[in-house]
Design an enzyme around this catalytic site. Structure first.
Site, mmCIF file in Angstrom:
data_model
loop_
_atom_site.group_PDB
_atom_site.id
_atom_site.type_symbol
_atom_site.label_atom_id
_atom_site.label_comp_id
_atom_site.label_asym_id
_atom_site.label_seq_id
_atom_site.Cartn_x
_atom_site.Cartn_y
_atom_site.Cartn_z
ATOM 1 N N HIS A 221 0.843 -1.212 0.000
ATOM 2 C CA HIS A 221 0.000 0.000 0.000
ATOM 3 C C HIS A 221 0.873 1.255 0.000
ATOM 4 C CE1 HIS A 221 -3.030 -2.722 2.261
ATOM 5 N NE2 HIS A 221 -3.560 -2.483 1.084
ATOM 6 N N LYS B 44 -15.267 -9.032 3.457
ATOM 7 C CA LYS B 44 -14.312 -9.289 4.539
ATOM 8 C C LYS B 44 -15.022 -9.090 5.872
ATOM 9 C CE LYS B 44 -10.305 -7.985 1.791
ATOM 10 N NZ LYS B 44 -9.304 -6.952 1.509
ATOM 11 N N ARG C 64 -1.525 -6.129 -8.539
ATOM 12 C CA ARG C 64 -0.339 -6.961 -8.320
ATOM 13 C C ARG C 64 -0.261 -7.991 -9.435
ATOM 14 N NH1 ARG C 64 -2.127 -8.271 -2.357
ATOM 15 N NH2 ARG C 64 -3.979 -8.456 -3.619
ATOM 16 N N SER D 18 -2.507 -7.753 2.884
ATOM 17 C CA SER D 18 -2.858 -7.676 4.311
ATOM 18 C C SER D 18 -3.193 -9.070 4.839
ATOM 19 C CB SER D 18 -4.064 -6.761 4.520
ATOM 20 O OG SER D 18 -3.787 -5.470 4.060
HETATM 21 O O1 PNS Z 1 -8.749 -3.391 0.286
HETATM 22 P P1 PNS Z 1 -10.017 -3.948 -0.311
HETATM 23 O O2 PNS Z 1 -10.777 -4.721 0.746
HETATM 24 O O3 PNS Z 1 -9.770 -4.748 -1.550
HETATM 25 O O4 PNS Z 1 -10.906 -2.692 -0.725
HETATM 26 C C1 PNS Z 1 -12.211 -2.868 -1.266
HETATM 27 C C2 PNS Z 1 -13.064 -1.606 -1.035
HETATM 28 C C3 PNS Z 1 -13.190 -1.321 0.451
HETATM 29 C C4 PNS Z 1 -12.402 -0.419 -1.738
HETATM 30 C C5 PNS Z 1 -14.469 -1.877 -1.661
HETATM 31 O O5 PNS Z 1 -15.059 -2.987 -1.048
HETATM 32 C C6 PNS Z 1 -15.392 -0.654 -1.571
HETATM 33 O O6 PNS Z 1 -15.275 0.263 -2.366
HETATM 34 N N1 PNS Z 1 -16.316 -0.669 -0.588
HETATM 35 C C7 PNS Z 1 -17.288 0.401 -0.404
HETATM 36 C C8 PNS Z 1 -18.644 0.055 -1.051
HETATM 37 C C9 PNS Z 1 -18.552 0.287 -2.544
HETATM 38 O O7 PNS Z 1 -18.621 1.403 -3.006
HETATM 39 N N2 PNS Z 1 -18.316 -0.819 -3.319
HETATM 40 C C10 PNS Z 1 -18.017 -0.773 -4.733
HETATM 41 C C11 PNS Z 1 -19.202 -0.703 -5.646
HETATM 42 S S1 PNS Z 1 -20.389 -1.934 -5.427
#
Ligand code: PNS
Length: 170
Positions: A19, A43, A93, A131
């Protein structure tokens, strides 16, 4: 002149050197980055509370006025709109990231056409850092200090002060 702002969203449970690499790269393209902790419904069980994650990120970026740390519990694109950000920054990645990232970027585009997703490649040395893998190793006392910022390593040791490497890690 108007400053370019990007949101760098994620779970950051916890933030890793991968990150950090993305943030360094992002700052070469944008004037301001908002590192935003958002909820990923896939998650379920977080290791660190949102408050702990914010604390760790704030410690890391305390001397970087162009990096803000925030949390948001709703839709990412709504948050981007409110913050005046026209870009969402995500890291890629390996090929395995692509499908999920592609789906999310397309959904976000459908939800708000004014916000663009920008993908950057992580540095080669972070290709296998996540993570989840860091948490798994730390859970069993594995040494992860080369994969996370020092304050995160310290917090992991405090959480799992039970492994064979616990002393060496300090
Ligand atoms: O680090 P991650 O867990 O891969 O991040 C994913 C994250 C948190 C960016 C994604 O789940 C997210 O944007 N969550 C907020 C809800 C949302 O807007 N989802 C995307 C469109 S459905």
């Amino acid at each position: 002149m108007k400053k370019s702002i990007a949101i760098y969203p994620g779970s950051f449970d916890p933030v890793t050197n991968g990150h950090m690499d993305m943030i360094t790269r992002g700052l070469k393209l944008f004037d301001r980055l908002i590192v935003a902790i958002l909820h990923n419904p896939a998650k379920r069980q977080a290791l660190f509370s949102v408050e702990e994650r914010i604390e760790m990120l704030e410690e890391i970026f305390k001397d970087h006025p162009n990096v803000e740390v925030e949390e948001h519990s709703g839709l990412l694109v709504d948050y981007a709109e409110v913050k005046g950000a026209r870009a969402i920054l995500r890291g890629l990645r390996a090929v395995s990231d692509f499908e999920y990232e592609f789906q999310m970027a397309m959904m976000n585009r459908r939800l708000n056409r004014n916000v663009q997703t920008v993908f950057l490649m992580t540095g080669l040395q972070w290709i296998f850092t996540s993570s989840s893998i860091v948490k798994e190793a730390a859970t069993f006392g594995g040494d992860v200090k080369s994969m996370v910022p020092a304050n995160v390593n310290q917090r992991l040791i405090e959480k799992f002060n039970n492994g064979p490497f616990a002393d060496k890690k300090k």
